[in-house]
Design an enzyme around this catalytic site. Structure first.
Site, PDB file in Angstrom:
ATOM      1  N   GLU A 868      73.748   0.002  34.577  1.00  0.00           N
ATOM      2  CA  GLU A 868      72.563   0.513  35.257  1.00  0.00           C
ATOM      3  C   GLU A 868      72.764   0.854  36.727  1.00  0.00           C
ATOM      4  O   GLU A 868      72.127   1.768  37.245  1.00  0.00           O
ATOM      5  CB  GLU A 868      71.424  -0.486  35.065  1.00  0.00           C
ATOM      6  N   MET A 869      73.633   0.153  37.389  1.00  0.00           N
ATOM      7  CA  MET A 869      73.823   0.431  38.819  1.00  0.00           C
ATOM      8  C   MET A 869      74.106   1.904  39.119  1.00  0.00           C
ATOM      9  O   MET A 869      73.583   2.446  40.099  1.00  0.00           O
ATOM     10  CB  MET A 869      74.934  -0.467  39.378  1.00  0.00           C
TER      11      MET A 869
END
Length: 909
Positions: A868-869
């Site tokens: 997700e980063m």
């Protein structure tokens, strides 16, 4: 009907085809060449690409009767075999080009068409080719696909050799290497069967389903007439809410006592009201999908339309009626209270204040594979649901009561998933196929078309955000921050409380701001329901906080990168939730970026013209690995007579690389045994066979399930170890009556946040520093991203091939979030192209990845997550770069050309 003869993969095939049959349906249905994938069915994704007489053709929009007799048709099945892969297939595996794998066959066939015509293409020629043939990928960011084509071209010209062993580490250690994914070969051969491929593996008598979807956004249901539909050819049953055995509701699993509702808002089949466009009101069960869809058109709906509130501000208006009677439209509130009162800081005249209002849109996930699944009752009387679920145990809990089957009488299996990016954290069709299988007693298969994928699966919930910072101009230190955010979560509450809380967790994340006040509100509306989407809360709120950082820097006369450097986490700082960061690498990341940033600014100045202005923008993106508070996962490992093991876990795969995550972690844990990876077998994602590992969301799996895998392996090693330090064989374990299967359970050492969003909810975080270089065409307002740079701190890397792919793919989705993607206009945005999916020429070929790797205390072997980063910071970097280029500040995403152009024109007034 018409008789046709084709030469398919070198073999003459006589076929009798329907006059209106598409070539893709003939190849898949009649010849079982399921490597030809159908995604959009509108010629917009290229997953169905085949070669006809040397020309790359999209089979989903080509009628079979119009193809010449004796045409030579090549599909992925005609390119190579497992023992003799085509160089393109080898290159795809070596470069990690097959992530979810759904678009892979179409890309490889398209690339073969290119290399047949041009054996020595440039990278730009490859990109032009994929753009021309509408080959779309949602996973990879396109970079490794071009790399693969370039290497395959060299191999075909005899300039290099390619082997599946190219990335296998010489020392045999998988951890930190670019070892190829176990599923890669099946994907490049077109043999990795997805949900619509698996319908061919179901028994005779299987029913095919079609939904009757509401075509209004809010209404009372007065009646549903199924008589005409039931009389249509091939129809077995037409089901409505009256045929649902159970409660006919999805369990939203809300946070009691904070959410002002009961969590049972979402019907399986509409009974009293339509809450959003696309709500399912009936299911037609027939002998074919075509018959089912034709009959679905004959179901008559009597609906009394009601006012439709299509945004949070509309639903929050004083005169708005309650969408769910008895529950206010604002049904959850999340305060943020950290440190001292902020008001006095904003009243000081010696400090600098910057403020703004921002909006992030209803971003659609747009996997190339639309939602698909099936269900049946097995020989033991259990209801078995196969789907793209990335929360198998979770979804059984959410749908059991609604279907009317006891939890212990249900099983769930994940089909190979053609990308989910989070939308399958919510159950979509699981309850529908379950209801149909229970009602009919027969296996039931359901495939959404692409319009249904768009309007009847969840979307990223829009955020309406207000924020302000106050800082000391001399030191650059931000002393206080305030924020408000309203979350448009659609009509169904599930996970809306968590999402709203994430706004508090990630507002101003990355900076040690001691004093904060804020409030988030979750709002029910009549637009598409809110579902998890990569980053869940962080990309939304950090768009505002990272845009505001640039606005504060300009007001203070600081460079945006240096203002960040003055404020990023250092020892003694705390996160917005009041806990200590698990890494302090952001200053190092900025130090690494600084010379590149200065060089990029120089290039932008030198290459800007009145017609095309160039600029550079930076942003930070942060996300945690886990579900808030204590978060538990389980895994098992079992020793076998050949000295190998089987690993059992429920680390679901969005397409991101769960197979490699499990294999890499287990191999590292089993290194004392010297076990080769070929002896580690994976059994995954079937609740009847594996323990509960929790959902594959929140970037939790590498940390939480990874630790469970590590512990299971360590328990096995401990049992095998003899007093002299050597290890028992399988036979010795059996002889000594020692168990052969061992479990690992790991729980995060965390505590949930309190009512003020203060606590220690996550023990491992990911940190990214993004730089975007853009070009703005002043005549049109079009923004082209020319380069992205990402410096990642994700702890120790398990598999670099997977991590690179996640970073490239996440940045590509972030560019789409910044510039093109939306699901606001239901009709316009109901297709891939209409919703603004980025094709290859919309994404830069230059995406530089740099890693720092401080080990995480609580990550297995020092690892954090990754998924997700990469989508938490690219979009504010792009928008900041647009401002740097042309002075237009976009606060309302996406930054369509007309918005930028309006800003440019306003400057000239």
């Amino acid at each position: 009907m018409i008789q046709k003869t084709f030469i398919v993969n070198g073999i003459e095939r006589m076929l009798v085809v329907d006059d209106n049959a598409m070539l893709s349906d003939v190849l898949r249905g009649q010849l079982r060449l399921t490597g030809v994938k159908v995604g959009c069915a509108q010629g917009q994704c290229g997953a169905c690409s085949v070669i006809i007489d040397g020309k790359v053709t999209r089979a989903c929009v080509t009628k079979a009767r119009l193809v010449d007799d004796y045409a030579a048709i090549t599909t992925i099945e005609g390119l190579g075999t497992q023992k003799h892969l085509h160089p393109l297939q080898v290159a795809w595996v070596v470069h990690g080009g097959a992530q979810c794998g759904f678009c892979t066959p179409g890309f490889i066939v398209s690339a073969k068409g290119l290399l047949d015509a041009n054996p020595n293409p440039s990278r730009e020629a490859v990109r032009d080719w994929f753009q021309k043939h509408k080959n779309a990928c949602r996973c990879t960011g396109y970079v490794p696909l071009v790399d693969a084509v370039m290497d395959a071209a060299k191999a075909l010209r005899g300039e290099k050799t390619l082997s599946l062993d190219d990335n296998k580490p010489a020392d045999g250690r998988l951890w930190g290497s670019s070892y190829p994914r176990p599923t890669g070969v099946a994907k490049v051969l077109g043999q990795w069967d997805f949900g619509d491929d698996r319908k061919h593996q179901l028994p005779p008598g299987t029913l095919h389903l079609a939904l009757v979807n509401a075509k209004v956004s809010h209404a009372n249901i007065k009646g549903i007439d199924t008589a005409e539909a039931a009389a249509m050819p091939g129809v077995v049953r037409v089901l409505t809410h009256k045929d649902v055995k159970g409660r006919n509701r999805i369990n939203g699993l809300i946070a009691f006592p904070y959410t002002r509702g009961d969590g049972w808002e979402r019907p399986i089949l509409g009974d009293e009201k339509v809450f959003q466009y696309g709500d399912a009101l009936a299911i037609v069960c027939a002998d074919s999908e075509a018959h089912a869809r034709a009959a679905a058109e004959k179901v008559r709906l009597d609906l009394e339309e009601l006012p439709a509130y299509m945004s949070a501000p509309e639903a929050m208006a004083e005169d708005a009626i309650e969408i769910h009677p008895g529950t206010p439209n604002v049904y959850f509130t999340q305060p943020l209270v950290k440190g001292e009162e902020t008001g006095p800081y904003f009243a000081r005249e010696d400090l600098v204040v910057a403020e703004g209002e921002y909006y992030t849109q209803r971003q659609p996930h747009m996997p190339i594979e639309p939602d698909v699944g099936f269900a049946y009752v097995n020989s033991d009387g259990k209801l078995v649901i196969h789907s793209k679920s990335i929360g198998l145990h979770l979804h059984l809990l959410m749908v059991a009561d609604g279907i009317g089957v006891k939890l212990e009488d249900m099983e769930a299996v994940q089909n190979p998933a053609g990308g989910t990016f989070g939308y399958k954290f919510s159950p979509t069709m699981e309850a529908l196929v379950g209801v149909a299988a229970v009602a009919t007693g027969r296996p039931c298969h359901l495939r959404y078309n692409y319009a249904q994928q768009q309007y009847y699966t969840g979307k990223r919930s829009p955020f309406f955000i207000k924020g302000r910072y106050v800082a000391d101009k001399a030191t650059g230190k931000i002393l206080a921050a305030e924020s408000e955010w309203d979350v448009d979560h659609g009509p169904y509450c599930e996970f809306g409380d968590l999402l709203t809380a994430r706004g508090a967790h990630y507002w101003s994340a990355g900076y040690g701001i001691p004093n904060q006040r804020g409030e988030g509100r979750c709002v029910a509306t009549n637009h598409a329901w809110g579902a998890a989407f990569r980053g869940y809360g962080s990309p939304e709120i950090m768009f505002a906080s990272e845009s505001l950082m640039d606005e504060l820097a300009e007001k203070m006369g600081w460079d945006p990168l240096e203002l960040r450097y003055a404020n990023v986490y250092r020892p003694g700082d705390t996160t917005p939730t009041g806990n200590a960061p698990d890494s302090y690498a952001l200053p190092e990341q900025i130090d690494l970026l600084r010379p590149k940033y200065k060089e990029a600014l120089r290039r932008a100045r030198e290459n800007s013209t009145d017609a095309v202005k160039r600029g550079v923008g930076v942003a930070i993106g942060i996300y945690g690995c886990g579900l808030d508070g204590p978060d538990t996962s389980n895994a098992d490992v079992e020793l076998h007579p050949d000295g190998g093991v089987t690993l059992y876990d429920c680390w679901e795969d969005h397409g991101q690389g769960a197979d490699m995550g499990s294999l890499g972690t287990a191999h590292e844990a089993l290194r004392p045994l010297g076990m080769p990876p070929e002896k580690i077998r994976l059994i995954k994602n079937d609740t009847s066979k594996v323990p509960c590992s929790g959902p594959a969301g929140g970037s939790r799996s590498q940390v939480v399930t990874g630790n469970a895998i590590r512990l299971a392996c360590e328990h096995l090693i401990t049992a095998m170890r003899k007093p002299d330090g050597t290890f028992r064989t399988y036979e010795e374990m059996v002889e000594e009556q020692l168990p052969l299967r061992y479990s690992g359970t790991w729980t995060t050492p965390c505590r949930p946040t309190d009512e003020n969003a203060q606590g220690d909810p996550i023990c491992v975080y990911m940190y990214g520093l993004f730089m975007a270089e853009v070009a703005v065409t002043t005549a049109t307002g079009k923004v082209q991203v020319e380069k992205m740079t990402l410096i990642s701190d994700i702890g120790k890397i398990n598999n670099k091939l997977v991590v690179d792919g996640q970073n490239w793919g996440g940045m590509a989705q972030g560019i789409g979030l910044a510039l093109s993607e939306d699901f606001e206009d239901i009709k316009k945005h109901s297709s891939l192209a209409g919703a603004g999916i980025p094709y290859i020429k919309d994404i830069p070929d230059r995406m530089e990845l740099i890693y720092v790797e401080p080990a995480r205390e609580f990550g297995p072997f020092g690892a954090a997550g990754i998924g997700e980063m990469p989508l938490c910071g690219p979009h504010p970097a792009v928008i900041n770069a647009v401002y740097n280029a042309c002075g237009v500040r976009i606060r309302h995403l996406p930054a369509y050309p007309e918005k930028v152009l309006a800003g440019l024109r306003a400057q000239n007034k």
